[in-house]
Design a protein around this motif. Structure first.
Motif, PDB file in Angstrom:
ATOM      1  N   ALA A   1      -0.417 -18.630  11.910  1.00 51.28           N
ATOM      2  CA  ALA A   1      -0.990 -19.024  13.205  1.00 51.28           C
ATOM      3  C   ALA A   1      -2.025 -18.005  13.661  1.00 51.28           C
ATOM      4  CB  ALA A   1       0.117 -19.155  14.246  1.00 51.28           C
ATOM      5  N   SER A   2      -1.760 -16.740  13.396  1.00 51.79           N
ATOM      6  CA  SER A   2      -2.690 -15.676  13.761  1.00 51.79           C
ATOM      7  C   SER A   2      -4.013 -15.815  13.007  1.00 51.79           C
ATOM      8  CB  SER A   2      -2.063 -14.318  13.467  1.00 51.79           C
ATOM      9  OG  SER A   2      -2.973 -13.285  13.729  1.00 51.79           O
ATOM     10  N   VAL A   3      -3.928 -16.090  11.713  1.00 55.53           N
ATOM     11  CA  VAL A   3      -5.143 -16.258  10.900  1.00 55.53           C
ATOM     12  C   VAL A   3      -5.914 -17.494  11.347  1.00 55.53           C
ATOM     13  CG1 VAL A   3      -5.984 -16.757   8.568  1.00 55.53           C
ATOM     14  CG2 VAL A   3      -4.249 -15.004   8.927  1.00 55.53           C
ATOM     15  N   THR A   4      -5.214 -18.577  11.614  1.00 54.52           N
ATOM     16  CA  THR A   4      -5.865 -19.802  12.090  1.00 54.52           C
ATOM     17  C   THR A   4      -6.574 -19.558  13.413  1.00 54.52           C
ATOM     18  OG1 THR A   4      -4.169 -21.120  10.999  1.00 54.52           O
ATOM     19  CG2 THR A   4      -5.487 -22.220  12.677  1.00 54.52           C
ATOM     20  N   ALA A   5      -5.893 -18.870  14.331  1.00 49.48           N
ATOM     21  CA  ALA A   5      -6.501 -18.565  15.628  1.00 49.48           C
ATOM     22  C   ALA A   5      -7.717 -17.659  15.463  1.00 49.48           C
ATOM     23  CB  ALA A   5      -5.472 -17.921  16.545  1.00 49.48           C
TER      24      ALA A   5
ATOM     25  N   ALA B   1     -15.319 -19.022  14.814  1.00 55.70           N
ATOM     26  CA  ALA B   1     -16.208 -20.189  14.851  1.00 55.70           C
ATOM     27  C   ALA B   1     -16.748 -20.411  16.260  1.00 55.70           C
ATOM     28  CB  ALA B   1     -15.461 -21.431  14.367  1.00 55.70           C
ATOM     29  N   PHE B   2     -15.864 -20.361  17.253  1.00 55.84           N
ATOM     30  CA  PHE B   2     -16.321 -20.509  18.637  1.00 55.84           C
ATOM     31  C   PHE B   2     -17.243 -19.360  19.030  1.00 55.84           C
ATOM     32  CE2 PHE B   2     -12.694 -23.463  19.412  1.00 55.84           C
ATOM     33  CZ  PHE B   2     -13.421 -24.490  19.996  1.00 55.84           C
ATOM     34  N   GLY B   3     -16.961 -18.168  18.553  1.00 54.43           N
ATOM     35  CA  GLY B   3     -17.802 -17.013  18.858  1.00 54.43           C
ATOM     36  C   GLY B   3     -19.200 -17.160  18.298  1.00 54.43           C
ATOM     37  N   ILE B   4     -19.310 -17.630  17.064  1.00 56.94           N
ATOM     38  CA  ILE B   4     -20.627 -17.858  16.461  1.00 56.94           C
ATOM     39  C   ILE B   4     -21.385 -18.922  17.235  1.00 56.94           C
ATOM     40  CG2 ILE B   4     -21.778 -18.787  14.406  1.00 56.94           C
ATOM     41  CD1 ILE B   4     -19.529 -17.361  12.772  1.00 56.94           C
ATOM     42  N   TRP B   5     -20.694 -20.003  17.610  1.00 60.23           N
ATOM     43  CA  TRP B   5     -21.304 -21.066  18.403  1.00 60.23           C
ATOM     44  C   TRP B   5     -21.809 -20.503  19.727  1.00 60.23           C
ATOM     45  CZ3 TRP B   5     -18.066 -25.574  20.815  1.00 60.23           C
ATOM     46  CH2 TRP B   5     -18.917 -26.545  21.342  1.00 60.23           C
ATOM     47  N   ALA B   6     -21.031 -19.635  20.362  1.00 62.77           N
ATOM     48  CA  ALA B   6     -21.414 -19.039  21.644  1.00 62.77           C
ATOM     49  C   ALA B   6     -22.646 -18.156  21.490  1.00 62.77           C
ATOM     50  CB  ALA B   6     -20.254 -18.236  22.218  1.00 62.77           C
ATOM     51  N   VAL B   7     -22.661 -17.326  20.472  1.00 65.41           N
ATOM     52  CA  VAL B   7     -23.797 -16.422  20.260  1.00 65.41           C
ATOM     53  C   VAL B   7     -25.067 -17.222  20.011  1.00 65.41           C
ATOM     54  CG1 VAL B   7     -24.758 -14.720  18.661  1.00 65.41           C
ATOM     55  CG2 VAL B   7     -22.425 -14.468  19.502  1.00 65.41           C
TER      56      VAL B   7
ATOM     57  N   GLY C   1     -23.911 -21.267  26.134  1.00 67.52           N
ATOM     58  CA  GLY C   1     -23.274 -20.166  25.431  1.00 67.52           C
ATOM     59  C   GLY C   1     -21.884 -19.855  25.949  1.00 67.52           C
ATOM     60  N   TRP C   2     -21.657 -20.064  27.256  1.00 68.54           N
ATOM     61  CA  TRP C   2     -20.350 -19.734  27.835  1.00 68.54           C
ATOM     62  C   TRP C   2     -19.274 -20.734  27.456  1.00 68.54           C
ATOM     63  CZ3 TRP C   2     -19.212 -15.163  29.271  1.00 68.54           C
ATOM     64  CH2 TRP C   2     -20.192 -14.331  29.795  1.00 68.54           C
ATOM     65  N   PHE C   3     -19.643 -21.998  27.275  1.00 66.84           N
ATOM     66  CA  PHE C   3     -18.649 -23.022  26.949  1.00 66.84           C
ATOM     67  C   PHE C   3     -17.840 -22.666  25.695  1.00 66.84           C
ATOM     68  CE2 PHE C   3     -17.595 -27.025  24.738  1.00 66.84           C
ATOM     69  CZ  PHE C   3     -16.639 -27.484  25.626  1.00 66.84           C
ATOM     70  N   PRO C   4     -18.470 -22.309  24.583  1.00 74.02           N
ATOM     71  CA  PRO C   4     -17.658 -21.928  23.414  1.00 74.02           C
ATOM     72  C   PRO C   4     -17.113 -20.506  23.491  1.00 74.02           C
ATOM     73  CG  PRO C   4     -19.973 -21.962  22.847  1.00 74.02           C
ATOM     74  CD  PRO C   4     -19.873 -22.483  24.243  1.00 74.02           C
ATOM     75  N   ALA C   5     -17.677 -19.664  24.367  1.00 79.63           N
ATOM     76  CA  ALA C   5     -17.211 -18.279  24.457  1.00 79.63           C
ATOM     77  C   ALA C   5     -15.816 -18.197  25.077  1.00 79.63           C
ATOM     78  CB  ALA C   5     -18.191 -17.452  25.273  1.00 79.63           C
ATOM     79  N   ILE C   6     -15.518 -19.087  25.996  1.00 78.32           N
ATOM     80  CA  ILE C   6     -14.212 -19.065  26.666  1.00 78.32           C
ATOM     81  C   ILE C   6     -13.076 -19.354  25.675  1.00 78.32           C
ATOM     82  CG2 ILE C   6     -12.816 -20.178  28.449  1.00 78.32           C
ATOM     83  CD1 ILE C   6     -15.523 -20.439  30.029  1.00 78.32           C
TER      84      ILE C   6
ATOM     85  N   ALA D   1     -12.507 -16.356  23.356  1.00 77.07           N
ATOM     86  CA  ALA D   1     -11.746 -15.263  23.960  1.00 77.07           C
ATOM     87  C   ALA D   1     -10.264 -15.605  24.049  1.00 77.07           C
ATOM     88  CB  ALA D   1     -12.312 -14.949  25.334  1.00 77.07           C
ATOM     89  N   VAL D   2      -9.952 -16.845  24.414  1.00 75.61           N
ATOM     90  CA  VAL D   2      -8.550 -17.263  24.539  1.00 75.61           C
ATOM     91  C   VAL D   2      -7.854 -17.238  23.173  1.00 75.61           C
ATOM     92  CG1 VAL D   2      -7.055 -19.220  25.111  1.00 75.61           C
ATOM     93  CG2 VAL D   2      -8.929 -18.594  26.638  1.00 75.61           C
ATOM     94  N   LEU D   3      -8.557 -17.652  22.126  1.00 75.34           N
ATOM     95  CA  LEU D   3      -7.963 -17.674  20.786  1.00 75.34           C
ATOM     96  C   LEU D   3      -7.787 -16.277  20.186  1.00 75.34           C
ATOM     97  CD1 LEU D   3      -9.777 -20.770  19.314  1.00 75.34           C
ATOM     98  CD2 LEU D   3      -7.324 -20.538  19.706  1.00 75.34           C
TER      99      LEU D   3
END
Length: 158
Positions: free
Chosen positions: A124-128, A134-140, A95-100, A103-105
């Motif tokens: 760029a803001s919308v893309t980020a 997507a990374f957040g959903i993967w982390a959860v 869970g932490w791997f995609p969470a990092i 958070a950075v994005l």
């Protein structure tokens, strides 16, 4: 999450190859066991073959979906084998791997969207923001899956 205990009946085994092997390495394989215990259908998936035969005494901790228990923890009393996945730091990092990166994005996603920002900064803001979501959903999903395995292990020990 429920615990089912009894004798393995109507054991079915299936091996499923996932993808292709690379550079002389074998292709990843998932071993799928379907069997009945105490009148319940149980499905157990693992990356390696497990010691499981018809008539073995087992305890399975899992979750029921559409009438089939997905095994998260398993104890074969006949063979003395026990399976509680995942294990160790690598499993906790699921869970932490995609969470990092999520958070950075979020930093550019929130920081670039302001009154004076140009069109490219807003794009760029919308893309980020989309990538962070997507990374957040993967982390959860990783955290939830890890929590299920931990709960199943505690239930198996009870």
């Amino acid at each position: 999450m429920e615990r089912v205990q009894g004798t393995v009946e109507r054991l079915e085994y299936q091996r499923h190859q996932v993808g292709r092997g690379r550079a002389g390495r074998p292709a990843p394989t998932v071993h799928i066991y379907r069997f009945r215990v105490a009148g319940n259908t149980v499905e157990l998936r693992h990356g390696a073959a497990l010691p499981l035969n018809e008539g073995d005494q087992v305890t399975v901790a899992g979750r029921s979906r559409a009438g089939v228990y997905r095994a998260y923890a398993w104890d074969n009393h006949t063979w003395g084998a026990r399976l509680v996945e995942p294990r160790g730091m690598a499993a906790a990092m699921r869970g932490w791997f995609p969470a990092i990166p999520a958070a950075v994005l979020l930093i550019p996603a929130l920081g670039l969207w302001h009154e004076g920002a140009g069109l490219s900064a807003r794009a760029a803001s919308v893309t980020a923001a989309v990538a962070a979501a997507a990374f957040g959903i993967w982390a959860v999903r990783g955290f939830i899956e890890y929590a299920r395995y931990r709960r199943a292990a505690r239930l198996l020990d009870a």
